[in-house]
Design a protein around this motif. Structure first.
Motif, mmCIF file in Angstrom:
data_model
loop_
_atom_site.group_PDB
_atom_site.id
_atom_site.type_symbol
_atom_site.label_atom_id
_atom_site.label_comp_id
_atom_site.label_asym_id
_atom_site.label_seq_id
_atom_site.Cartn_x
_atom_site.Cartn_y
_atom_site.Cartn_z
ATOM 1 N N LEU A 160 -31.861 19.284 51.413
ATOM 2 C CA LEU A 160 -33.071 19.918 51.943
ATOM 3 C C LEU A 160 -34.265 19.508 51.100
ATOM 4 N N SER A 161 -35.423 19.440 51.736
ATOM 5 C CA SER A 161 -36.637 19.041 51.033
ATOM 6 C C SER A 161 -37.331 20.264 50.440
ATOM 7 N N PRO A 162 -37.821 20.151 49.214
ATOM 8 C CA PRO A 162 -38.595 21.264 48.647
ATOM 9 C C PRO A 162 -40.058 21.224 49.079
ATOM 10 N N PHE A 163 -40.424 20.217 49.867
ATOM 11 C CA PHE A 163 -41.843 20.050 50.224
ATOM 12 C C PHE A 163 -42.102 20.501 51.658
ATOM 13 N N ASP A 164 -43.288 21.050 51.886
ATOM 14 C CA ASP A 164 -43.672 21.443 53.242
ATOM 15 C C ASP A 164 -43.922 20.224 54.126
ATOM 16 N N GLU A 165 -44.507 19.198 53.523
ATOM 17 C CA GLU A 165 -45.029 18.087 54.319
ATOM 18 C C GLU A 165 -44.067 16.917 54.474
ATOM 19 N N ARG A 166 -42.957 16.923 53.722
ATOM 20 C CA ARG A 166 -42.025 15.799 53.791
ATOM 21 C C ARG A 166 -40.633 16.328 54.088
ATOM 22 N N ASP A 167 -39.989 15.787 55.117
ATOM 23 C CA ASP A 167 -38.661 16.290 55.444
ATOM 24 C C ASP A 167 -37.590 15.562 54.628
ATOM 25 N N ALA A 168 -36.366 16.055 54.734
ATOM 26 C CA ALA A 168 -35.266 15.530 53.935
ATOM 27 C C ALA A 168 -35.040 14.045 54.209
ATOM 28 N N ALA A 169 -35.088 13.659 55.497
ATOM 29 C CA ALA A 169 -34.807 12.265 55.849
ATOM 30 C C ALA A 169 -35.787 11.325 55.155
ATOM 31 N N SER A 170 -37.048 11.736 55.067
ATOM 32 C CA SER A 170 -38.051 10.863 54.448
ATOM 33 C C SER A 170 -37.785 10.697 52.951
ATOM 34 N N LEU A 171 -36.979 11.581 52.388
ATOM 35 C CA LEU A 171 -36.610 11.474 50.969
ATOM 36 C C LEU A 171 -35.236 10.821 50.801
ATOM 37 N N GLY A 172 -34.620 10.472 51.921
ATOM 38 C CA GLY A 172 -33.283 9.865 51.857
ATOM 39 C C GLY A 172 -32.185 10.881 51.603
ATOM 40 N N LEU A 173 -32.435 12.136 51.956
ATOM 41 C CA LEU A 173 -31.449 13.204 51.739
ATOM 42 C C LEU A 173 -30.828 13.623 53.074
ATOM 43 N N ARG A 174 -29.572 14.055 52.987
ATOM 44 C CA ARG A 174 -28.845 14.451 54.206
ATOM 45 C C ARG A 174 -28.412 15.911 54.093
ATOM 46 N N PRO A 175 -28.833 16.782 55.031
ATOM 47 C CA PRO A 175 -28.443 18.202 54.970
ATOM 48 C C PRO A 175 -26.922 18.347 54.960
ATOM 49 N N ALA A 176 -26.423 19.168 54.038
ATOM 50 C CA ALA A 176 -24.974 19.302 53.892
ATOM 51 C C ALA A 176 -24.389 20.365 54.806
ATOM 52 N N MET A 177 -25.176 21.366 55.179
ATOM 53 C CA MET A 177 -24.613 22.511 55.924
ATOM 54 C C MET A 177 -24.919 22.441 57.413
ATOM 55 N N ARG A 178 -23.887 22.716 58.205
ATOM 56 C CA ARG A 178 -24.096 22.901 59.646
ATOM 57 C C ARG A 178 -23.562 24.280 60.021
ATOM 58 N N VAL A 179 -24.366 25.046 60.739
ATOM 59 C CA VAL A 179 -23.948 26.385 61.165
ATOM 60 C C VAL A 179 -23.818 26.397 62.679
ATOM 61 N N GLU A 180 -22.665 26.814 63.149
ATOM 62 C CA GLU A 180 -22.435 26.838 64.595
ATOM 63 C C GLU A 180 -21.472 27.958 64.960
ATOM 64 N N ALA A 181 -21.478 28.303 66.233
ATOM 65 C CA ALA A 181 -20.550 29.320 66.730
ATOM 66 C C ALA A 181 -20.168 28.957 68.155
#
Ligand SMILES: *Cc1c(COP(=O)(O)O)cnc(C)c1O
Length: 363
Positions: free
Chosen positions: A219-240
């Motif tokens: 996850l990105s700590p910045f408001d203006e830059r998302d995780a992908a733009s930092l080369g990061l991949r979200p680890a959690m998926r929540v589903e039901a």
């Protein structure tokens, strides 16, 4: 089925990527609050695999739980109860953050000569010793070190992320603290100031070690830059799994307060996750949900155990998977989308997922 599945390879890869962004600075993986909701032990192992050398948690119980799980890496715990008994932590080799001058004597009383990191407040105004008492902190620590009662390995502080000028003012204050520590006869080998945001954006704040929290979870700590733009991949998926579907006529009210009314004959799908599971009620009528590849919005209030999605005429069936958030690169909503819907930050969205969700791990 209510599931929070966590990708361990994503956590490992995120640590590697963050270390690249931080120019190779050594990393402490922060796994407090049950690894920001991802599972502290599993997140810690994945982060160590990815190249983190140390672990950080808020309190001693969190640190002891990692030791009990067999994790031998250095662990720092930095937020203690007023009456904390430091013996168990010292005997388990937990490194102790010192946030108040008075804690030095309590820690020194353990007979286990614990390793400590002295925490100075350089402007955040939160945990850490205030500037007017730095000299006292360092002198007392040096005296206790000289007497063999403890060992000072680190001096650290935490940034307020209020902007570049404020960050640099904190860096300057931190350097003053280091000079004072040196003058008191201390030689801490680990000077650390930056968390994820500082590690990426404030090279001046990297020193010997960066403390990586939210970034390792993708996850990105910045408001203006998302995780992908930092080369990061979200680890959690929540589903039901959708628990019920029904056809209803135009004008049907949905959930408490009937704040939502259908604008046509439509299908309502029931998702068995609610605020008891960490889904924020503030995201009523605004949180995004992906079902069978199509994106919908929560209809009406999120309740304790469940919420409803108006899926129109889409062929949604009982048992279909409703994904609340995961990896936007795979077309899933992001934790950031839920954060915006709820008026909060991505940190809070993932950390609160709990209740009746089952946590599972995947590569
Ligand atoms: C939580 C915390 C971190 C990690 O912060 P992120 O923004 O999640 O990287 C680092 N240091 C301290 C002292 C913390 O409390």
């Amino acid at each position: 089925m209510r599931e929070a599945s966590v990708s361990l390879s994503a956590i490992s890869a995120n640590v590697e990527q963050l270390r690249r962004l931080a120019d190779g600075t050594a990393a402490m993986a922060v796994v407090k609050a049950d690894g920001y909701g991802h599972g502290a032990v599993e997140a810690a192992r994945a982060a160590l695999e990815g190249g983190a050398e140390r672990l950080g948690v808020a309190d001693i119980r969190e640190a002891l739980a990692l030791r009990e799980a067999g994790i031998t890496a250095p662990i720092l715990a930095w937020l203690h109860d007023p009456e904390e008994d430091f013996v168990a932590a010292a005997e388990a080799g937990i490194e102790l953050g010192i946030g108040r001058v008075e804690q030095l004597d309590a820690v020194a009383a353990t007979d286990a000569s614990p390793t400590v990191h002295l925490k100075v407040d350089t402007g955040l105004g939160r945990n850490g010793v205030e500037r007017t008492r730095w000299a006292e902190l360092f002198e007392r620590a040096a005296a206790l070190e000289g007497a063999g009662r403890l060992r000072v390995t680190g001096v650290f502080s935490h940034l307020a992320n209020a902007g570049r000028d404020e960050d640099l003012a904190q860096v300057a204050a931190f350097e003053t603290a280091l000079t004072m520590a040196d003058a008191a006869g201390l030689s801490p080998e680990l000077r650390h100031l930056a968390a994820t945001a500082g590690a990426i954006d404030v090279p001046e704040a990297r020193f010997d070690l960066v403390r990586l929290g939210v970034g390792i979870y993708g996850l990105s700590p910045f408001d203006e830059r998302d995780a992908a733009s930092l080369g990061l991949r979200p680890a959690m998926r929540v589903e039901a799994a959708v628990a019920a579907v029904k056809r209803v006529p135009l004008g049907s009210g949905v959930s408490y307060g009937l704040t939502y009314r259908t604008s046509a004959d439509t299908t309502l799908a029931l998702v068995p996750l609610g605020y008891a599971d960490g889904v924020p009620r503030q995201a009523s009528s605004s949180g995004p949900v992906l079902i069978n590849g199509e994106r919908f919005t929560v209809a009406g209030r999120i309740a304790m155990d469940q919420f409803v999605v108006d899926v129109g005429n889409a062929p949604v069936a009982v048992g279909d998977r409703a994904v609340l958030f995961g990896d936007p690169a795979a077309g899933e909503p992001a934790a950031d989308d839920w954060a915006r819907a709820a008026g909060t930050i991505n940190y809070e969205i993932v950390t609160r997922i709990a209740g009746r969700t089952t946590r599972t791990y995947r590569a």
